[in-house]
Design a protein around this motif. Structure first.
Motif, short mmCIF file in Angstrom:
data_model
loop_
_atom_site.label_atom_id
_atom_site.label_comp_id
_atom_site.label_asym_id
_atom_site.label_seq_id
_atom_site.Cartn_x
_atom_site.Cartn_y
_atom_site.Cartn_z
N GLU A 1 0.94 -1.21 0.03
CA GLU A 1 0.05 0.09 0.17
C GLU A 1 0.90 1.32 -0.04
OE1 GLU A 1 -3.75 1.96 2.51
OE2 GLU A 1 -2.79 -0.02 3.04
N SER A 2 1.94 1.14 0.63
CA SER A 2 2.73 2.51 0.76
C SER A 2 3.41 2.73 -0.46
CB SER A 2 3.65 2.49 2.02
OG SER A 2 4.66 1.18 1.56
N ASP B 1 2.28 1.56 -3.34
CA ASP B 1 1.19 2.07 -4.42
C ASP B 1 0.64 3.44 -3.96
OD1 ASP B 1 -0.78 1.15 -6.38
OD2 ASP B 1 -2.17 1.19 -4.90
N ASP B 2 0.54 4.00 -3.15
CA ASP B 2 0.37 5.25 -2.99
C ASP B 2 1.23 6.27 -3.41
OD1 ASP B 2 -2.16 4.44 -1.61
OD2 ASP B 2 -0.99 4.67 0.38
N LEU B 3 2.56 6.08 -3.51
CA LEU B 3 3.59 6.77 -3.94
C LEU B 3 3.73 6.70 -5.41
CD1 LEU B 3 6.40 6.55 -1.12
CD2 LEU B 3 4.70 8.44 -1.71
N TYR B 4 3.69 5.53 -5.99
CA TYR B 4 3.99 5.49 -7.11
C TYR B 4 2.89 4.79 -8.08
CZ TYR B 4 8.72 5.95 -5.16
OH TYR B 4 9.60 6.35 -4.42
N ASP B 5 1.66 4.97 -7.90
CA ASP B 5 0.42 4.36 -8.44
C ASP B 5 0.84 4.40 -10.08
OD1 ASP B 5 -2.39 3.02 -8.48
OD2 ASP B 5 -2.76 4.99 -9.39
N PHE B 6 0.71 5.77 -10.43
CA PHE B 6 0.87 6.06 -11.99
C PHE B 6 1.95 5.43 -12.64
CE2 PHE B 6 2.51 8.80 -15.34
CZ PHE B 6 1.31 8.67 -16.27
N GLN B 7 3.23 5.30 -11.91
CA GLN B 7 4.50 4.91 -12.66
C GLN B 7 4.11 3.15 -12.63
OE1 GLN B 7 4.43 6.98 -10.39
NE2 GLN B 7 6.02 8.45 -10.74
N PHE B 8 3.40 2.80 -11.68
CA PHE B 8 3.25 1.03 -11.67
C PHE B 8 2.22 0.80 -12.80
CE2 PHE B 8 4.32 0.79 -6.97
CZ PHE B 8 5.45 0.29 -7.03
N HIS B 9 1.27 1.70 -12.99
CA HIS B 9 0.10 1.47 -14.15
C HIS B 9 0.81 1.64 -15.52
CE1 HIS B 9 -2.88 1.50 -11.06
NE2 HIS B 9 -3.68 0.97 -11.89
N ILE B 10 1.81 2.46 -15.72
CA ILE B 10 2.55 2.59 -16.89
C ILE B 10 3.42 1.32 -17.06
CG2 ILE B 10 4.31 3.89 -17.98
CD1 ILE B 10 1.57 5.32 -17.88
N ALA B 11 4.25 1.14 -15.97
CA ALA B 11 4.99 -0.08 -16.16
C ALA B 11 4.27 -1.42 -16.51
CB ALA B 11 5.85 -0.45 -15.05
N GLU B 12 3.25 -1.63 -15.73
CA GLU B 12 2.18 -2.90 -16.20
C GLU B 12 1.91 -2.95 -17.41
OE1 GLU B 12 0.38 -6.17 -15.83
OE2 GLU B 12 2.00 -5.44 -14.57
N TRP B 13 1.31 -1.65 -17.96
CA TRP B 13 0.69 -1.74 -19.47
C TRP B 13 1.92 -2.00 -20.52
CZ3 TRP B 13 -3.74 -2.73 -21.21
CH2 TRP B 13 -4.74 -2.50 -20.40
N PHE B 14 3.09 -1.42 -20.16
CA PHE B 14 4.37 -1.56 -20.94
C PHE B 14 4.87 -3.06 -21.23
CE2 PHE B 14 8.75 -2.39 -21.09
CZ PHE B 14 9.10 -1.73 -22.22
N PHE B 15 4.69 -3.85 -20.01
CA PHE B 15 5.06 -5.22 -19.94
C PHE B 15 4.13 -6.12 -20.31
CE2 PHE B 15 7.92 -4.09 -16.31
CZ PHE B 15 9.10 -4.35 -16.82
N THR B 16 2.67 -5.62 -20.35
CA THR B 16 1.58 -6.20 -20.89
C THR B 16 1.64 -6.34 -22.55
OG1 THR B 16 0.33 -5.92 -18.86
CG2 THR B 16 -0.81 -6.49 -21.08
N ILE B 17 1.80 -4.91 -22.87
CA ILE B 17 1.85 -4.75 -24.36
C ILE B 17 2.98 -5.46 -24.91
CG2 ILE B 17 2.19 -3.15 -25.99
CD1 ILE B 17 0.76 -0.90 -24.45
#
Length: 290
Positions: A55-56, A58-74
């Protein structure tokens, strides 16, 4: 005049064959480089999913995590499509073990459009793709050990089924007995009985027999405690049975294979691995290897 015929020119490889060699083979420099980069990407994507669950972070890097996840998924989606395109039998790959794992590794991210973001946590299934490390780095001794263990388990399946049936019968009998003895016993205010039904009593029997002992459900009557002690002793005596069955089968088979003779080549027809290094034909389907 010489009647000798000119040497036959070798037919150049098509782009699909070159792509297949890079993606599915690890014998070439390009193929090994591709697989190493892929393994690094898998490790990083799993790390992102794990950190995102904190949680800690995710609160700080929520946007970066989403970008990284979509990058790896694509990235993995492109790789999955490329595997289908270059495979000689695309459906064989799609329904193979690695094909199913590759598909499941990219689905959770796309499913967040229909479900909650928690579905994205299922992306950790990508860790299964790390099994390719045995083939990529030619860890033949591990492949041989895994094959021997799988063969031993499959050969001793009848004994294992008998063992599991015995355990199931014991759990049913013990669960019914504890429900009969403890089901009607009154507990302290706020304390649940835990033996209100046979299925709940069977849950306690399984937890006790496997020596887990959560302690959330306990018998309180002398007879109930006596039955609990019996199933505890029974559980201890059963722990070594599955290990003994498989170990005996491993010792009986005694099959040893030189790891250096194992090839990393994938059959283009059945998509299976584990061929000998000097093999010309697939030992599973008989097709010619590339």
């Amino acid at each position: 005049m010489s009647d000798s015929k000119p040497a036959q020119e070798t037919k150049p490889e098509t782009w699909r064959e070159r792509l297949y060699e890079i993606i599915f083979e690890a014998d070439t420099h390009a193929g090994k480089l591709f697989d190493v980069v892929l393994l690094i990407a898998i490790l990083l994507s799993v790390l992102v999913i794990m950190l995102e669950s904190v949680e800690s972070f995710d609160d700080l890097y929520d946007f970066q995590f989403h970008i990284a996840e979509w990058f790896f998924t694509i990235l993995f989606t492109i790789e999955y499509v490329a595997r289908i395109i270059c495979a000689r039998r695309p459906l064989r790959y799609v329904f193979s073990f690695y094909g199913v794992v590759d598909l499941l590794s990219i689905l959770p991210t796309y499913l967040i459009f229909m479900e909650s973001d928690e579905m994205q946590r299922l992306g950790v299934i990508r860790a299964l793709r790390l099994l390719r490390v045995f083939r990529i780095f030619k860890l033949g001794h591990m492949l041989t050990g895994a094959s021997e263990l799988r063969h031993a388990i499959w050969t001793s399946r009848s004994k294992i089924i008998v063992f599991l049936t015995t355990v199931l019968i014991a759990v049913v009998i013990e669960g019914a007995a504890l429900h009969l003895v403890e089901g009607s016993v009154e507990r302290e205010p706020g304390v649940e009985n835990g033996f209100d039904s046979i299925p709940q009593s069977m849950y306690w029997a399984i937890v006790t027999m496997t020596t887990v002992g959560y302690g959330d459900v306990t018998p309180v009557t002398p007879l109930g405690k006596c039955l609990a002690a019996m199933i505890m002793f029974f559980g201890y005596s059963l722990i070594i049975v599955p290990t003994g069955i498989v170990t005996a089968e491993l010792a009986h088979s005694g099959s040893k294979m030189d790891p250096s003779l194992i090839s990393t080549q994938v059959c283009p027809e059945c998509m299976r691995e584990g061929h000998d290094s000097n093999a010309t034909f697939c030992k599973f389907c008989g097709s010619r290897l590339n």
